[in-house]
Design a protein around this motif. Structure first.
Motif, short mmCIF file in Angstrom:
data_model
loop_
_atom_site.label_atom_id
_atom_site.label_comp_id
_atom_site.label_asym_id
_atom_site.label_seq_id
_atom_site.Cartn_x
_atom_site.Cartn_y
_atom_site.Cartn_z
N LEU A 67 0.82 -1.21 0.00
CA LEU A 67 0.00 0.00 0.00
C LEU A 67 0.86 1.26 0.00
N MET A 68 1.90 1.30 0.84
CA MET A 68 2.72 2.51 0.87
C MET A 68 3.59 2.63 -0.38
N GLU A 69 3.95 1.51 -0.99
CA GLU A 69 4.65 1.59 -2.27
C GLU A 69 3.75 2.26 -3.30
N THR A 70 2.51 1.84 -3.36
CA THR A 70 1.56 2.42 -4.32
C THR A 70 1.30 3.89 -4.01
N TYR A 71 1.14 4.20 -2.72
CA TYR A 71 0.83 5.58 -2.32
C TYR A 71 1.95 6.53 -2.71
N THR A 72 3.18 6.17 -2.39
CA THR A 72 4.29 7.07 -2.68
C THR A 72 4.51 7.22 -4.18
N GLU A 73 4.34 6.14 -4.93
CA GLU A 73 4.46 6.24 -6.38
C GLU A 73 3.38 7.16 -6.95
N ARG A 74 2.17 7.02 -6.46
CA ARG A 74 1.05 7.82 -6.96
C ARG A 74 1.29 9.31 -6.74
N HIS A 75 1.96 9.64 -5.64
CA HIS A 75 2.16 11.04 -5.29
C HIS A 75 3.55 11.56 -5.64
N GLY A 76 4.33 10.78 -6.36
CA GLY A 76 5.62 11.24 -6.82
C GLY A 76 6.63 11.47 -5.70
N LEU A 77 6.54 10.65 -4.66
CA LEU A 77 7.41 10.79 -3.50
C LEU A 77 8.46 9.69 -3.49
N ALA A 78 9.70 10.05 -3.18
CA ALA A 78 10.68 9.05 -2.78
C ALA A 78 10.38 8.68 -1.34
N PHE A 79 10.81 7.49 -0.91
CA PHE A 79 10.38 6.97 0.39
C PHE A 79 11.58 6.42 1.13
N ALA A 80 11.82 6.94 2.33
CA ALA A 80 12.86 6.41 3.21
C ALA A 80 12.22 6.14 4.56
N PRO A 81 11.50 5.04 4.70
CA PRO A 81 10.76 4.77 5.94
C PRO A 81 11.69 4.71 7.14
N HIS A 82 11.18 5.16 8.27
CA HIS A 82 12.02 5.23 9.47
C HIS A 82 12.26 3.83 10.03
N GLY A 83 13.52 3.41 9.99
CA GLY A 83 13.87 2.07 10.42
C GLY A 83 13.87 1.88 11.92
N LYS A 84 13.84 2.96 12.71
CA LYS A 84 13.80 2.80 14.16
C LYS A 84 12.54 2.06 14.59
N THR A 85 11.50 2.08 13.77
CA THR A 85 10.27 1.39 14.12
C THR A 85 10.54 -0.08 14.38
N SER A 86 11.20 -0.74 13.46
CA SER A 86 11.38 -2.19 13.56
C SER A 86 12.79 -2.61 13.91
N MET A 87 13.78 -1.85 13.51
CA MET A 87 15.20 -2.26 13.60
C MET A 87 15.37 -3.71 13.15
N ALA A 88 14.72 -4.03 12.05
CA ALA A 88 14.73 -5.39 11.50
C ALA A 88 15.27 -5.34 10.07
N PRO A 89 16.51 -5.70 9.84
CA PRO A 89 17.08 -5.63 8.49
C PRO A 89 16.28 -6.42 7.45
N GLN A 90 15.65 -7.52 7.85
CA GLN A 90 14.81 -8.24 6.89
C GLN A 90 13.67 -7.35 6.39
N LEU A 91 13.11 -6.55 7.28
CA LEU A 91 12.04 -5.64 6.87
C LEU A 91 12.61 -4.46 6.09
N PHE A 92 13.82 -3.98 6.46
CA PHE A 92 14.45 -2.95 5.63
C PHE A 92 14.55 -3.44 4.18
N ARG A 93 15.00 -4.66 4.00
CA ARG A 93 15.17 -5.19 2.64
C ARG A 93 13.82 -5.28 1.92
N ARG A 94 12.80 -5.73 2.64
CA ARG A 94 11.49 -5.82 2.00
C ARG A 94 10.95 -4.43 1.66
N GLN A 95 11.20 -3.45 2.51
CA GLN A 95 10.76 -2.09 2.20
C GLN A 95 11.46 -1.57 0.95
N ILE A 96 12.74 -1.84 0.83
CA ILE A 96 13.48 -1.41 -0.35
C ILE A 96 13.00 -2.16 -1.59
#
Length: 425
Positions: A67-96
Motif C-alpha cells: 500500500l505505501m509503495e503504491t501511495y508514494t508512487e502515486r504522489h511522486g514521493l521518494a520513500f525512506a521509511p524510518h527504520g527505528k520502528t522495527s530495527m529489523a534488516p529483513q524488513l528494511f530489505r522488503r521495504q526497499i
C-alpha cells in the motif's frame, strides 16, 4: 553466484541457533537454526509455541508494504521509511524491494546495523555530533562509493563540531538544514534567518555539503491540517530561498524531506506544489510505523482516515498470552506484561479468545493495567473466560512493540509460521 555482503548477512540470520534468548519459541526447537524452524512451518497454536508470544501477520505485513509503495508512487514521493520502528534488516530489505529509496534512522548504532546488512542509502533524522560516529561514517563513505548518507544540521555549533571531527576525511558528508516545526517543537532551527546562518556555516567547511532542507511536521504545536500545511509550506519556501541564493551548487538534486506517520497526506499535498528549482527535487517521505501499523494510536491518526479512497493500513501485530489466574468473576490475569507489550501510548486491547482450537471475540474482556509480567483484565458478566485460554491482544505504537522481541514469528491467517523477523535494538 557470489552474493553481495548485505544479502549474505541476511542469509546468515537463518543460520542462527534457537535458544533461551528468544521468547515464545517452542522449547523443543532448542539448537535448530532459525531457517530449519521456519521450514517446519509449525502452527503457532498447536505446535509448541509458549505464551506470551508476539506474532506478525504475513498477509497484513505484505498489504502494508504494497500500500505505501503504491501511495508514494502515486504522489511522486521518494520513500525512506524510518527504520527505528522495527530495527529489523529483513524488513528494511522488503521495504526497499517495495520501492523505498533508502532507510531513515535516528542514531549511529542504527546506521551500523543497517550498513551491516547492506543498506546503501541512509537518512539520519538527527544532527550527528558524535566524533567517533562521524569518523566511522566518513570511513564508510570512503570504503563504499555506492553508500549515500545524509543527516540534519540544526546549529552553527553542531556544524563546527562536525567539521572538527571530519577534517582529513575523503568525501564530504551531505547535510540538510532542519527547520523546526515551531516554538516548543523538538529539534531544528527556529527561524529562517538562523537557517541561513547554519547554511553559511556549512558553506564555510570542506567536510560538509548542503544538499537540502528537512523537518518533521509531527512536532507542529497543536497540530491540525491548517497548521501542518503552513509549516510544510515554510519548509518548501526555505528550499526555494536557498536555491535562489545559490546554496545548492555542484549537486545533481535538491533534497526536501518530511513525513511522519500522522500527516503524510499533508506532505504529499504540499510537496506536489514544489515549484521548479534549478535542479530536480528529491521529495523524500520518511513515515515508518506503517510497516506493522497498530490497533491504537496509529489506527487513530493515520492519514488514510482522511483519505479513505487511497486505501487503509492493517494492524499486523497480535500478542498472544494465556490466562493464568481467574480469582473472581470480575477479574482475570494473563501472563504477558510490560516486558512483552507496548504500553506507552495505550494499554493493549483484548481482541479474541482461543480455547480448544476455536477463536471468538473477547466479549466483555478489558485490559485495565500491566505489571511486569501480568496483564490485568476486567471481565464483565458476559465474559466466557477460563484459566488456560489464550487471549489475543492488539497493541498500540509499533516502535515500542518491536523492541521487546528479538525474534518474531511471521504467521499466516491459519496460524502457520512461515518466517521469523530478527530485531537489533
Amino acid at each position: 553466484m557470489t552474493l553481495d555482503p548485505g544479502t549474505e548477512a541476511l542469509a546468515r540470520l537463518a543460520e542462527e541457533r534457537v535458544d533461551h534468548r528468544f521468547k515464545g519459541l517452542p522449547p523443543d526447537a532448542e539448537g535448530r537454526t532459525v531457517g530449519e524452524l521456519a521450514a517446519q512451518r509449525r502452527n503457532l497454536f498447536s505446535d509448541g509455541f509458549a505464551t506470551p508470544v508476539l506474532a506478525l501477520s504475513a498477509e497484513r505485513l505484505e498489504h502494508n508494504l504494497a500500500l505505501m509503495e503504491t501511495y508514494t508512487e502515486r504522489h511522486g514521493l521518494a520513500f525512506a521509511p524510518h527504520g527505528k520502528t522495527s530495527m529489523a534488516p529483513q524488513l528494511f530489505r522488503r521495504q526497499i524491494e517495495h520501492g523505498a529509496w533508502g532507510i531513515t534512522l535516528a542514531v549511529p548504532h542504527q546506521v551500523r546495523v543497517a550498513r551491516a546488512f547492506g543498506t546503501r542509502r541512509v537518512f539520519l533524522a538527527n544532527e550527528l555530533v558524535d566524533a567517533p560516529a562521524l569518523r566511522w561514517i566518513a570511513a564508510e563513505l570512503e570504503r563504499d562509493e555506492d553508500f549515500r548518507f545524509l543527516c540534519y544540521v540544526d546549529s552553527v555549533r553542531g556544524v563546527e563540531l562536525m567539521d572538527a571531527a571530519l577534517r582529513g576525511a575523503g568525501r564530504p558528508v551531505d547535510v540538510v538544514v532542519e527547520l523546526a516545526a515551531g516554538e516548543g517543537a523538538r529539534t531544528g532551527v527556529r527561524t529562517e534567518a538562523e537557517c541561513a546562518a547554519v547554511a553559511d556555516a556549512v558553506a564555510g567547511t570542506e567536510t560538509l555539503r548542503l544538499v537540502g532542507v528537512a523537518g518533521y511536521e509531527g512536532e507542529v504545536p497543536e497540530a491540525d491540517p491548517e497548521r501542518v500545511h503552513a509549516y510544510l509550506r515554510r519548509l518548501v519556501a526555505l528550499a526555494v530561498d536557498f536555491d535562489k541564493a545559490g546554496r545548492f551548487a555542484d549537486l545533481t538534486e535538491i533534497v526536501v524531506s518530511a513525513g511522519g506517520s500522522a500527516w503524510f497526506d499533508a506532505v504529499a499535498d504540499v510537496f506536489a506544489g514544489i515549484p521548479e528549482l534549478s535542479l530536480p527535487v528529491l521529495k523524500l517521505l520518511r513515515s515508518g510505523a506503517y510497516v506493522s501499523h497498530d490497533d491504537g494510536r496509529y489506527r487513530e491518526i493515520t492519514p488514510f482516515n482522511r483519505v479513505p479512497e487511497e486505501g487503509a493500513l492493517e494492524p499486523a501485530f497480535r500478542l498472544w498470552a494465556q490466562i493464568v489466574s481467574r480469582p473472581s468473576p470480575g477479574q482475570a490475569f494473563a501472563n504477558a506484561g510490560k516486558r512483552d507489550a507496548a504500553y506507552d501510548l495505550h494499554l493493549p486491547f483484548a481482541q479474541v479468545i482461543r480455547r480448544d482450537g476455536t477463536e471468538r471475540p473477547a466479549t466483555g474482556v478489558e485490559v485495565t493495567g500491566l505489571s511486569d509480567q501480568h496483564t490485568w483484565l476486567r471481565t464483565a458478566p458476559e465474559a466466557d473466560l477460563e484459566v488456560g485460554d489464550w487471549v489475543g491482544l492488539g497493541l498500540s505504537h509499533p516502535c515500542t512493540s518491536f523492541d521487546k522481541w528479538q525474534l518474531i514469528p511471521v504467521v499466516e491467517a491459519d496460524g502457520t509460521v512461515v518466517d521469523y523477523i530478527r530485531t537489533f535494538f
